[in-house]
Write a protein that holds these residues in place. Structure first.
Motif, PDB file in Angstrom:
ATOM      1  N   LEU A   1      -7.183   9.579 -11.576  1.00 40.40           N
ATOM      2  CA  LEU A   1      -5.874   9.887 -12.215  1.00 40.40           C
ATOM      3  C   LEU A   1      -4.914   8.865 -12.074  1.00 40.40           C
ATOM      4  O   LEU A   1      -4.379   8.630 -13.368  1.00 40.40           O
ATOM      5  N   PHE A   2      -4.843   7.993 -11.146  1.00 41.66           N
ATOM      6  CA  PHE A   2      -3.771   6.801 -11.221  1.00 41.66           C
ATOM      7  C   PHE A   2      -4.299   6.054 -12.522  1.00 41.66           C
ATOM      8  O   PHE A   2      -3.428   5.446 -13.006  1.00 41.66           O
TER       9      PHE A   2
ATOM     10  N   ALA B   1       4.430   6.831  -9.601  1.00 38.65           N
ATOM     11  CA  ALA B   1       5.360   6.181 -10.464  1.00 38.65           C
ATOM     12  C   ALA B   1       5.793   4.861 -10.059  1.00 38.65           C
ATOM     13  O   ALA B   1       5.710   3.792 -10.704  1.00 38.65           O
ATOM     14  N   LEU B   2       5.939   4.885  -8.527  1.00 34.56           N
ATOM     15  CA  LEU B   2       6.501   3.478  -7.669  1.00 34.56           C
ATOM     16  C   LEU B   2       4.925   2.565  -8.138  1.00 34.56           C
ATOM     17  O   LEU B   2       5.081   1.382  -8.110  1.00 34.56           O
ATOM     18  N   GLY B   3       3.750   3.051  -7.742  1.00 32.24           N
ATOM     19  CA  GLY B   3       2.656   2.174  -7.586  1.00 32.24           C
ATOM     20  C   GLY B   3       2.527   1.635  -8.903  1.00 32.24           C
ATOM     21  O   GLY B   3       2.216   0.253  -9.213  1.00 32.24           O
TER      22      GLY B   3
ATOM     23  N   HIS C   1       0.691  -1.715  -8.622  1.00 36.92           N
ATOM     24  CA  HIS C   1      -0.755  -1.563  -7.651  1.00 36.92           C
ATOM     25  C   HIS C   1      -1.935  -1.078  -8.369  1.00 36.92           C
ATOM     26  O   HIS C   1      -2.072  -0.380  -9.474  1.00 36.92           O
ATOM     27  N   GLN C   2      -3.161  -1.425  -7.893  1.00 39.93           N
ATOM     28  CA  GLN C   2      -4.165  -0.769  -8.446  1.00 39.93           C
ATOM     29  C   GLN C   2      -4.811   0.616  -7.954  1.00 39.93           C
ATOM     30  O   GLN C   2      -5.751   1.093  -8.595  1.00 39.93           O
ATOM     31  N   ARG C   3      -4.272   0.733  -6.811  1.00 42.02           N
ATOM     32  CA  ARG C   3      -4.756   2.355  -6.181  1.00 42.02           C
ATOM     33  C   ARG C   3      -3.664   2.789  -5.526  1.00 42.02           C
ATOM     34  O   ARG C   3      -2.825   1.965  -4.713  1.00 42.02           O
TER      35      ARG C   3
ATOM     36  N   MET D   1       0.902  -1.195   0.029  1.00 41.64           N
ATOM     37  CA  MET D   1      -0.020  -0.100  -0.019  1.00 41.64           C
ATOM     38  C   MET D   1       0.684   1.160   0.160  1.00 41.64           C
ATOM     39  O   MET D   1       1.866   1.538   0.868  1.00 41.64           O
ATOM     40  N   ILE D   2       0.542   2.104  -0.813  1.00 43.56           N
ATOM     41  CA  ILE D   2       1.408   3.449  -0.957  1.00 43.56           C
ATOM     42  C   ILE D   2       0.348   4.461  -0.671  1.00 43.56           C
ATOM     43  O   ILE D   2      -0.701   4.571  -1.207  1.00 43.56           O
TER      44      ILE D   2
END
Length: 288
Positions: A87-88, A114-116, A121-123, A71-72
């Motif tokens: 946006l992601f 960028a890291l996600g 990651h989805q979120r 999780m970020i």
């Protein structure tokens, strides 16, 4: 009989393993930033989107990727989660031009997004609670000079580092490492959560930025009131971190905030046995 004994042993071992996994603390890595979207001063060297600084950010993202967060969490109010999600999705699809996005140079996008994407990651999760309180709000009172001296010490330490980044004589990567060293976190933490308590019988500046209700201030303890504005915001950020983790069952959290938040959030987490703090420098650089 022997088969039954073996089966019971396997079941007991499995139950013990599951129980241990359930009680393992959640890992949480805090990383503080001097907001990247405020870095530019009009020179090409200070542009976050320049090839040089993009390479430096890529190095930072590669280092944080080794932590492998599931999780970020970023400095966006949960009320803005729907926009953040939208946006992601665009960013993951390659359809979002950060140069044209308001705030697109910030660490939320340059590092969080960028890291996600690197980690598939989805979120990305918003955990901020926005309340504005400026350093200059505390301006009058007995012992105000002690607070001002602390502020000057911080400025003399931090401003040359920021100027060096703006002039390209210090990389963004090394700047992030520098402001996440324990002594730098302690310097800002002491200035906003300890030193102001010395200031009494004063007033807040009429020109100082704030978004809190100041109508019930106890001016005899003006410095303590100043601390309470910062602390109240961070308690709510802490609550957002806990509830977001609980809701989504994350086990390795990367929390990205302005550097002045890191000390108080770490103090809160230290008292929570369900969490284990992973020092940012474990992945960014070996501590001195």
């Amino acid at each position: 009989m022997r088969f039954t004994a073996i089966l019971l042993f396997v079941l007991l071992l499995t139950a013990t393993t599951v129980s241990a996994q359930q009680t393992e603390p959640v890992e949480i890595l805090f990383i503080g930033f001097d907001h990247l979207n405020q870095l530019a001063n009009g020179t090409p060297e200070s542009e976050v989107l320049s090839p040089k600084k993009q390479a430096e950010l890529a190095k930072l993202n590669a280092a944080l990727k080794r932590f492998a967060p599931d999780m970020i969490m970023v400095e966006v109010d949960p009320k803005g989660q729907a926009r953040l999600d939208s946006l992601f999705r665009l960013y993951r699809a390659g359809s979002l031009n950060l140069a044209n996005l308001e705030g697109g140079r910030s660490e939320t996008y340059q590092v969080g997004f960028a890291l996600g994407k690197l980690l598939n990651h989805q979120r990305i999760y918003g955990i901020d609670h926005y309340d504005a309180t400026s350093q200059s709000l505390l301006s009058q009172g007995e012992n105000i000079e002690i607070y001002r001296q602390g502020l000057q010490t911080l400025q003399k330490t931090a401003r040359p580092l920021k100027k060096a980044v703006q002039q390209d004589s210090l990389s963004l990567y090394d700047y992030v490492v520098a402001i996440n060293r324990p002594e730098m976190i302690q310097l800002t933490h002491r200035l906003f959560y300890n030193t102001p308590a010395l200031v009494v019988n004063g007033e807040f500046s009429e020109s100082g930025t704030h978004s809190a209700d100041l109508s019930k201030l106890d001016k005899a303890y003006i410095g303590a009131e100043f601390i309470s504005l910062f602390y109240n915001r961070n308690l709510k950020i802490y609550s957002n971190i806990l509830t977001t983790q609980l809701r989504n069952r994350g086990r390795k959290l990367l929390v990205m905030m302005g550097q002045t938040h890191i000390g108080v959030l770490q103090d809160l987490v230290k008292d929570n046995p369900a969490y284990k703090i992973i020092p940012a420098l474990t992945y960014l650089a070996p501590p001195k």
